[in-house]
Design a protein around this motif. Structure first.
Motif, PDB file in Angstrom:
ATOM      1  N   ARG A  25       0.850  -1.174   0.000  1.00  0.00           N
ATOM      2  CA  ARG A  25       0.000   0.000   0.000  1.00  0.00           C
ATOM      3  C   ARG A  25       0.894   1.234   0.000  1.00  0.00           C
ATOM      4  O   ARG A  25       1.785   1.368   0.830  1.00  0.00           O
ATOM      5  CB  ARG A  25      -0.894   0.022   1.237  1.00  0.00           C
ATOM      6  CG  ARG A  25      -1.828  -1.181   1.335  1.00  0.00           C
ATOM      7  CD  ARG A  25      -2.561  -1.175   2.667  1.00  0.00           C
ATOM      8  NE  ARG A  25      -3.470  -2.298   2.783  1.00  0.00           N
ATOM      9  CZ  ARG A  25      -3.714  -2.943   3.924  1.00  0.00           C
ATOM     10  NH1 ARG A  25      -3.088  -2.584   5.016  1.00  0.00           N
ATOM     11  NH2 ARG A  25      -4.572  -3.945   3.948  1.00  0.00           N
ATOM     12  N   TRP A  37       0.245   4.284   0.908  1.00  0.00           N
ATOM     13  CA  TRP A  37       0.198   5.069   2.145  1.00  0.00           C
ATOM     14  C   TRP A  37       0.828   4.335   3.324  1.00  0.00           C
ATOM     15  O   TRP A  37       1.390   4.970   4.216  1.00  0.00           O
ATOM     16  CB  TRP A  37      -1.223   5.530   2.463  1.00  0.00           C
ATOM     17  CG  TRP A  37      -2.258   4.464   2.659  1.00  0.00           C
ATOM     18  CD1 TRP A  37      -2.411   3.648   3.730  1.00  0.00           C
ATOM     19  CD2 TRP A  37      -3.329   4.142   1.759  1.00  0.00           C
ATOM     20  NE1 TRP A  37      -3.498   2.832   3.567  1.00  0.00           N
ATOM     21  CE2 TRP A  37      -4.090   3.113   2.364  1.00  0.00           C
ATOM     22  CE3 TRP A  37      -3.734   4.626   0.511  1.00  0.00           C
ATOM     23  CZ2 TRP A  37      -5.216   2.563   1.758  1.00  0.00           C
ATOM     24  CZ3 TRP A  37      -4.855   4.073  -0.070  1.00  0.00           C
ATOM     25  CH2 TRP A  37      -5.574   3.055   0.543  1.00  0.00           C
ATOM     26  N   THR A  38       0.761   3.013   3.327  1.00  0.00           N
ATOM     27  CA  THR A  38       1.430   2.252   4.394  1.00  0.00           C
ATOM     28  C   THR A  38       2.936   2.446   4.301  1.00  0.00           C
ATOM     29  O   THR A  38       3.619   2.615   5.328  1.00  0.00           O
ATOM     30  CB  THR A  38       1.088   0.758   4.266  1.00  0.00           C
ATOM     31  OG1 THR A  38      -0.337   0.600   4.315  1.00  0.00           O
ATOM     32  CG2 THR A  38       1.727  -0.035   5.407  1.00  0.00           C
ATOM     33  N   GLU A  39       3.466   2.421   3.080  1.00  0.00           N
ATOM     34  CA  GLU A  39       4.890   2.655   2.895  1.00  0.00           C
ATOM     35  C   GLU A  39       5.286   4.055   3.358  1.00  0.00           C
ATOM     36  O   GLU A  39       6.325   4.235   4.007  1.00  0.00           O
ATOM     37  CB  GLU A  39       5.261   2.487   1.418  1.00  0.00           C
ATOM     38  CG  GLU A  39       5.212   1.056   0.940  1.00  0.00           C
ATOM     39  CD  GLU A  39       5.821   0.875  -0.435  1.00  0.00           C
ATOM     40  OE1 GLU A  39       5.857  -0.273  -0.900  1.00  0.00           O
ATOM     41  OE2 GLU A  39       6.276   1.866  -1.035  1.00  0.00           O
ATOM     42  N   GLY A  43       3.877   5.941   5.646  1.00  0.00           N
ATOM     43  CA  GLY A  43       3.894   5.976   7.105  1.00  0.00           C
ATOM     44  C   GLY A  43       5.104   5.272   7.682  1.00  0.00           C
ATOM     45  O   GLY A  43       5.742   5.756   8.633  1.00  0.00           O
ATOM     46  N   ARG A  44       5.442   4.124   7.102  1.00  0.00           N
ATOM     47  CA  ARG A  44       6.591   3.359   7.605  1.00  0.00           C
ATOM     48  C   ARG A  44       7.901   4.125   7.404  1.00  0.00           C
ATOM     49  O   ARG A  44       8.766   4.140   8.284  1.00  0.00           O
ATOM     50  CB  ARG A  44       6.648   1.999   6.911  1.00  0.00           C
ATOM     51  CG  ARG A  44       7.746   1.089   7.427  1.00  0.00           C
ATOM     52  CD  ARG A  44       7.493  -0.368   7.058  1.00  0.00           C
ATOM     53  NE  ARG A  44       7.274  -0.559   5.639  1.00  0.00           N
ATOM     54  CZ  ARG A  44       6.141  -1.059   5.117  1.00  0.00           C
ATOM     55  NH1 ARG A  44       5.140  -1.429   5.882  1.00  0.00           N
ATOM     56  NH2 ARG A  44       6.016  -1.216   3.810  1.00  0.00           N
ATOM     57  N   ASP A  71       8.091   6.877  10.072  1.00  0.00           N
ATOM     58  CA  ASP A  71       8.348   6.298  11.395  1.00  0.00           C
ATOM     59  C   ASP A  71       9.793   5.824  11.505  1.00  0.00           C
ATOM     60  O   ASP A  71      10.434   5.970  12.557  1.00  0.00           O
ATOM     61  CB  ASP A  71       7.378   5.144  11.675  1.00  0.00           C
ATOM     62  CG  ASP A  71       5.990   5.630  12.069  1.00  0.00           C
ATOM     63  OD1 ASP A  71       5.858   6.799  12.496  1.00  0.00           O
ATOM     64  OD2 ASP A  71       5.022   4.846  11.939  1.00  0.00           O
ATOM     65  N   ASP A  78      -3.426   7.130  10.455  1.00  0.00           N
ATOM     66  CA  ASP A  78      -2.190   6.947  11.214  1.00  0.00           C
ATOM     67  C   ASP A  78      -0.968   7.005  10.304  1.00  0.00           C
ATOM     68  O   ASP A  78       0.077   7.544  10.685  1.00  0.00           O
ATOM     69  CB  ASP A  78      -2.232   5.619  11.958  1.00  0.00           C
ATOM     70  CG  ASP A  78      -1.044   5.429  12.883  1.00  0.00           C
ATOM     71  OD1 ASP A  78      -0.949   6.152  13.892  1.00  0.00           O
ATOM     72  OD2 ASP A  78      -0.196   4.558  12.597  1.00  0.00           O
ATOM     73  N   CYS A  79      -1.086   6.456   9.106  1.00  0.00           N
ATOM     74  CA  CYS A  79       0.034   6.490   8.156  1.00  0.00           C
ATOM     75  C   CYS A  79       0.376   7.924   7.767  1.00  0.00           C
ATOM     76  O   CYS A  79       1.554   8.312   7.734  1.00  0.00           O
ATOM     77  CB  CYS A  79      -0.305   5.676   6.913  1.00  0.00           C
ATOM     78  SG  CYS A  79      -0.368   3.894   7.192  1.00  0.00           S
ATOM     79  N   ALA A 103       2.041  10.004  10.453  1.00  0.00           N
ATOM     80  CA  ALA A 103       3.465   9.726  10.699  1.00  0.00           C
ATOM     81  C   ALA A 103       4.328  10.909  10.269  1.00  0.00           C
ATOM     82  O   ALA A 103       5.402  11.133  10.835  1.00  0.00           O
ATOM     83  CB  ALA A 103       3.887   8.464   9.951  1.00  0.00           C
TER      84      ALA A 103
END
Length: 294
Positions: free
Chosen positions: A50, A52-54, A56-57, A60, A115-116, A119
């Motif tokens: 994803r 957006w997941t990337e 956020g990661r 972080d 949340d992503c 970040a």
């Protein structure tokens, strides 16, 4: 093992990280053709890439890098920042005829998405966004989560969600009232979804500087800013960001008390002594990283 002073190892499939200057991370959105944020398999139990997941990661992980002192967020694509959400890839949860259970699933998905993007805001270092070209929908959620916002003169913005039948839910409506000064114009743009220029974004207060040209010019301007920030004490800069965010969400009195507690520890930093000694010698101070990788 990656060099402690370079950040390429933080890159993901659609989010690239490089080191354009000492202590600076350049984060670039890189999903052709238009940096659309997609969800290949929204309700599947299969792990998917994803966008957006990337994102956020990556942010972080940047917070865990002790040598990073400032971040630029930009697009790797020469013509635009992001077209926003790729709605063609989204699907609604399938949960029979029970809307309550569907709502629980959808709420959890929205919270995870929020949340992503958050970040960026919770990143330990200041984040300077350099937007250019089309910057629609989710772009505003992302931009409003950044600490400093620059735009190229060719940037075109839109709070696009209202045009597809929903209220923006990933951060635009939560953060815009906190970061802009012209609330009448903000409401107009949120209700109509119309395009607005970089000049109007500056009038709104969404961006603090408009740089003539396109991507290269605005990224160069952001780089000059982050170089200056990176020369400062990382203890002081991280503390300043943290306290400013606290002030935004609390009363003046609450923030003053919080700052007193924060600085009762941070005033003991070696950076303070190093800065004074350097000033006495008319030299630029050199500060140590915040510590080992967190």
């Amino acid at each position: 093992m990656a060099d402690d002073n370079t950040y390429d190892h933080l890159s993901e499939t659609f989010v690239k990280v490089s080191t354009p200057a000492p202590y600076v991370a350049l984060v670039q959105l890189s999903r052709n053709p238009v940096n659309a944020f997609h969800e290949p398999c929204l309700w599947s139990l299969i792990a998917v890439r994803r966008f957006w997941t990337e994102l956020g990661r990556v942010f972080d992980n940047i917070s865990k890098e002790p040598t990073v002192r400032a971040v630029i967020l930009a697009s790797a694509l020469p013509k635009l920042f992001s077209a926003g959400i790729d709605f063609s890839s989204l699907s609604l949860p399938a949960n029979g005829s029970d809307p309550a259970r569907s709502a629980f699933q959808l709420r959890n998905h929205i919270l995870g998405f929020q949340d992503c993007i958050s970040a960026i805001e919770r990143c330990r270092c200041p984040v300077i966004v350099a937007a250019h070209g089309v910057s629609y929908g989710l772009s505003i959620d992302i931009i409003s989560a950044c600490d400093v916002r620059y735009a190229a003169s060719n940037a075109v913005f839109s709070v696009k969600e209202v045009d597809v039948g929903l209220a923006a839910d990933i951060g635009t409506l939560a953060r815009l009232p906190k970061v802009v000064g012209n609330h009448s114009l903000m409401h107009e743009l949120a209700y109509t979804g119309r395009d607005f220029s970089a000049a109007e974004a500056e009038k709104l207060g969404l961006v603090s500087r408009v740089v003539e040209g396109g991507r290269d010019g605005v990224v160069a301007a952001a780089l000059e800013l982050v170089k200056r920030i990176a020369e400062k004490s990382p203890v002081a800069v991280a503390g300043t960001k943290h306290i400013l965010l606290h002030a935004r969400d609390h009363t003046v009195r609450e923030n003053l008390e919080y700052t007193a507690t924060w600085n009762s520890a941070m005033l003991q930093t070696q950076d303070l002594l190093d800065a004074v000694k350097a000033a006495q010698k008319k030299q630029k101070p050199k500060f140590q990283p915040l510590g080992s990788k967190l």
